[in-house]
Design a protein around this motif. Structure first.
Motif, PDB file in Angstrom:
ATOM      1  N   LEU A  14       0.820  -1.210   0.000  1.00  0.00           N
ATOM      2  CA  LEU A  14       0.000   0.000   0.000  1.00  0.00           C
ATOM      3  C   LEU A  14       0.865   1.277   0.000  1.00  0.00           C
ATOM      4  O   LEU A  14       0.586   2.208  -0.786  1.00  0.00           O
ATOM      5  N   PRO A  15       1.896   1.382   0.841  1.00  0.00           N
ATOM      6  CA  PRO A  15       2.753   2.580   0.739  1.00  0.00           C
ATOM      7  C   PRO A  15       3.411   2.717  -0.635  1.00  0.00           C
ATOM      8  O   PRO A  15       3.512   3.828  -1.183  1.00  0.00           O
ATOM      9  N   ALA A  16       3.847   1.586  -1.222  1.00  0.00           N
ATOM     10  CA  ALA A  16       4.475   1.652  -2.547  1.00  0.00           C
ATOM     11  C   ALA A  16       3.462   2.088  -3.596  1.00  0.00           C
ATOM     12  O   ALA A  16       3.765   2.909  -4.493  1.00  0.00           O
ATOM     13  N   LEU A  17       2.266   1.536  -3.503  1.00  0.00           N
ATOM     14  CA  LEU A  17       1.210   1.901  -4.455  1.00  0.00           C
ATOM     15  C   LEU A  17       0.814   3.360  -4.280  1.00  0.00           C
ATOM     16  O   LEU A  17       0.502   4.069  -5.248  1.00  0.00           O
ATOM     17  N   SER A  18       0.873   3.849  -3.047  1.00  0.00           N
ATOM     18  CA  SER A  18       0.573   5.261  -2.783  1.00  0.00           C
ATOM     19  C   SER A  18       1.614   6.159  -3.446  1.00  0.00           C
ATOM     20  O   SER A  18       1.271   7.211  -3.994  1.00  0.00           O
ATOM     21  N   GLN A  19       2.881   5.687  -3.425  1.00  0.00           N
ATOM     22  CA  GLN A  19       3.940   6.464  -4.075  1.00  0.00           C
ATOM     23  C   GLN A  19       3.733   6.473  -5.580  1.00  0.00           C
ATOM     24  O   GLN A  19       3.918   7.522  -6.246  1.00  0.00           O
ATOM     25  N   VAL A  20       3.345   5.310  -6.139  1.00  0.00           N
ATOM     26  CA  VAL A  20       3.060   5.248  -7.574  1.00  0.00           C
ATOM     27  C   VAL A  20       1.927   6.205  -7.929  1.00  0.00           C
ATOM     28  O   VAL A  20       1.970   6.926  -8.928  1.00  0.00           O
ATOM     29  N   LYS A  22       1.033   8.933  -6.371  1.00  0.00           N
ATOM     30  CA  LYS A  22       1.488  10.321  -6.258  1.00  0.00           C
ATOM     31  C   LYS A  22       2.333  10.712  -7.478  1.00  0.00           C
ATOM     32  O   LYS A  22       2.169  11.798  -8.037  1.00  0.00           O
ATOM     33  N   ASP A  23       3.205   9.763  -7.910  1.00  0.00           N
ATOM     34  CA  ASP A  23       4.048  10.055  -9.064  1.00  0.00           C
ATOM     35  C   ASP A  23       3.206  10.244 -10.322  1.00  0.00           C
ATOM     36  O   ASP A  23       3.487  11.129 -11.155  1.00  0.00           O
ATOM     37  N   LEU A  24       2.178   9.434 -10.475  1.00  0.00           N
ATOM     38  CA  LEU A  24       1.304   9.561 -11.646  1.00  0.00           C
ATOM     39  C   LEU A  24       0.545  10.884 -11.627  1.00  0.00           C
ATOM     40  O   LEU A  24       0.268  11.485 -12.677  1.00  0.00           O
ATOM     41  N   GLU A  25       0.178  11.317 -10.425  1.00  0.00           N
ATOM     42  CA  GLU A  25      -0.508  12.625 -10.318  1.00  0.00           C
ATOM     43  C   GLU A  25       0.440  13.747 -10.753  1.00  0.00           C
ATOM     44  O   GLU A  25       0.030  14.728 -11.424  1.00  0.00           O
ATOM     45  N   ASP A  26       1.737  13.654 -10.378  1.00  0.00           N
ATOM     46  CA  ASP A  26       2.715  14.678 -10.787  1.00  0.00           C
ATOM     47  C   ASP A  26       2.904  14.686 -12.302  1.00  0.00           C
ATOM     48  O   ASP A  26       2.992  15.748 -12.933  1.00  0.00           O
ATOM     49  N   ILE A  27       2.952  13.461 -12.893  1.00  0.00           N
ATOM     50  CA  ILE A  27       3.147  13.364 -14.336  1.00  0.00           C
ATOM     51  C   ILE A  27       1.951  13.920 -15.087  1.00  0.00           C
ATOM     52  O   ILE A  27       2.091  14.539 -16.159  1.00  0.00           O
ATOM     53  N   SER A  28       0.759  13.738 -14.513  1.00  0.00           N
ATOM     54  CA  SER A  28      -0.453  14.169 -15.227  1.00  0.00           C
ATOM     55  C   SER A  28      -0.502  15.683 -15.408  1.00  0.00           C
ATOM     56  O   SER A  28      -1.236  16.184 -16.258  1.00  0.00           O
ATOM     57  N   ARG A  29       0.303  16.426 -14.610  1.00  0.00           N
ATOM     58  CA  ARG A  29       0.296  17.870 -14.788  1.00  0.00           C
ATOM     59  C   ARG A  29       1.025  18.286 -16.061  1.00  0.00           C
ATOM     60  O   ARG A  29       0.820  19.380 -16.586  1.00  0.00           O
ATOM     61  N   ALA A  37      -4.098   4.907 -16.620  1.00  0.00           N
ATOM     62  CA  ALA A  37      -3.266   4.154 -15.686  1.00  0.00           C
ATOM     63  C   ALA A  37      -3.399   4.713 -14.285  1.00  0.00           C
ATOM     64  O   ALA A  37      -3.467   3.955 -13.287  1.00  0.00           O
ATOM     65  N   GLN A  38      -3.437   6.051 -14.192  1.00  0.00           N
ATOM     66  CA  GLN A  38      -3.602   6.683 -12.882  1.00  0.00           C
ATOM     67  C   GLN A  38      -4.910   6.263 -12.238  1.00  0.00           C
ATOM     68  O   GLN A  38      -4.969   5.941 -11.034  1.00  0.00           O
ATOM     69  N   LYS A  39      -5.969   6.205 -13.043  1.00  0.00           N
ATOM     70  CA  LYS A  39      -7.290   5.810 -12.519  1.00  0.00           C
ATOM     71  C   LYS A  39      -7.274   4.374 -12.011  1.00  0.00           C
ATOM     72  O   LYS A  39      -7.809   4.054 -10.938  1.00  0.00           O
ATOM     73  N   MET A  40      -6.617   3.463 -12.783  1.00  0.00           N
ATOM     74  CA  MET A  40      -6.561   2.049 -12.370  1.00  0.00           C
ATOM     75  C   MET A  40      -5.772   1.885 -11.089  1.00  0.00           C
ATOM     76  O   MET A  40      -6.124   1.093 -10.206  1.00  0.00           O
TER      77      MET A  40
END
Length: 338
Positions: A14-20, A22-29, A37-40
């Motif tokens: 769960l912490p690793a998935l949370s980091q993934v 967060k990273d996807l949210e940064d990339i989406s900007r 992928a972010q939604k899944m």
């Protein structure tokens, strides 16, 4: 622990998935190509988080006791040894237990059971004694009646002084038919003591006694439809043979009678005459039985009475014997029907 990261294996799922996430949210900007992928990842995170909560609740509800585990394992070992010794299945072991408990109960209650059984035996012996005594009385009454009836028939068979008694005496112990010993005692002449029948009666007397018994039984016992007399004329002749013939004819009013005889007095009483002869052909002996016509019957009776040389007188005598026998049988028939 793997989901939450609380173990010693490093970062949890769960912490690793949370980091993934967060990273996807940064990339989406900067690039919206990974929105799907972010939604899944977000959906997976939420599902795994729910699973983590359920697992945590389940873990908190489980009671783990090493002592209880040891106890259950010890119990399983005992059950395994019992199955190995007393049966393939637990049901077999339980059945053996019931058997042992029953045997133990019988051993513990041995004295009480013996006392109860002795009491039951005493009651049954008392009841047995009553029934045996009643049976003895019935037998003695029947023996008296039967002895008298047989003596009457012996009188008709030319033994006017004969005495026959059926005695019912107590036996040493009970048997399948009570506690009686039944024996026939016979005396052929006046002044002679009655003795066991099998010791004192001659062959001719035994034949007539047997006929007397059958004559009495024929009118009283309906269970036997036929009676066979095999050369009952052995050792008798003359007037005695005539008496025997009349008794057999009387029996024939109640039963089917098959009689083998060499005496004309008996043969003339028959309703049907079967001639038995033997012949030898090529070393083999054959027995032939054929019914005789009325004419052949007269001839055979004449031959039995006078031998091989038949005369007109012997034939007339045979006809007279048959005619006299018919009158006797008619009289017996009327007597039986009345």
């Amino acid at each position: 622990e793997l989901l939450e990261g609380g173990g010693g294996s490093g970062l949890g799922v769960l912490p690793a998935l949370s980091q993934v996430k967060k990273d996807l949210e940064d990339i989406s900007r900067f690039d919206d190509a990974l929105q799907n992928a972010q939604k899944m990842v977000e959906e997976a995170y939420i599902s795994l988080q729910e699973a983590s909560y359920e697992l945590r609740d389940y873990g908190e509800s489980v009671e783990f006791s090493p002592a209880r585990l040891d106890q259950l394992q010890s119990r399983m070992d005992v059950i395994y040894r019992l199955c190995k010794k007393y049966g393939a299945t637990l049901d077999d072991v339980l059945a053996h237990q019931e058997k042992v408990e029953r045997e133990l109960s019988e051993i513990e209650n041995y004295d009480e059971d013996i006392a109860a059984l002795e009491k039951e035996i005493a009651a049954l012996e008392k009841e047995l004694g009553k029934k045996a005594a009643a049976l003895t009385e019935l037998r003695r009454a029947a023996a008296k009646d039967l002895s008298s009836a047989i003596e009457e028939q012996l009188f008709a068979l030319g033994m006017p002084k004969a005495q026959l008694a059926i005695r019912v005496e107590p036996a040493a112990d009970y048997g399948p038919r009570g506690r009686d010993e039944v024996a026939m005692f016979f005396s052929a002449n006046p002044g002679e003591a009655e003795k066991p029948l099998q010791r004192v009666a001659s062959g001719g007397e035994l034949s007539r006694i047997a006929l007397a018994i059958k004559t009495v039984a024929s009118s009283r016992d309906s269970s036997v439809p036929s009676m066979v007399f095999d050369e009952i004329d052995t050792g008798i002749g003359g007037r005695t043979a005539q008496m025997v013939a009349e008794r057999i004819a009387l029996v024939a009013q109640y039963k089917q009678v098959l009689c083998i005889t060499h005496l004309p007095q008996i043969a003339c009483m028959a309703d049907a005459h079967l001639y038995i002869s033997k012949r030898t052909e090529e070393g083999t002996t054959a027995t032939q039985i054929r019914p005789l016509s009325e004419r052949e019957r007269i001839s055979e009776i004449a031959r039995m009475a006078s031998g091989a040389d038949m005369t007109t007188a012997s034939l007339d005598n045979a006809r007279e014997m048959v005619s006299h026998a018919k009158m006797k049988k008619d009289a017996f028939r009327r007597e039986a029907s009345s």
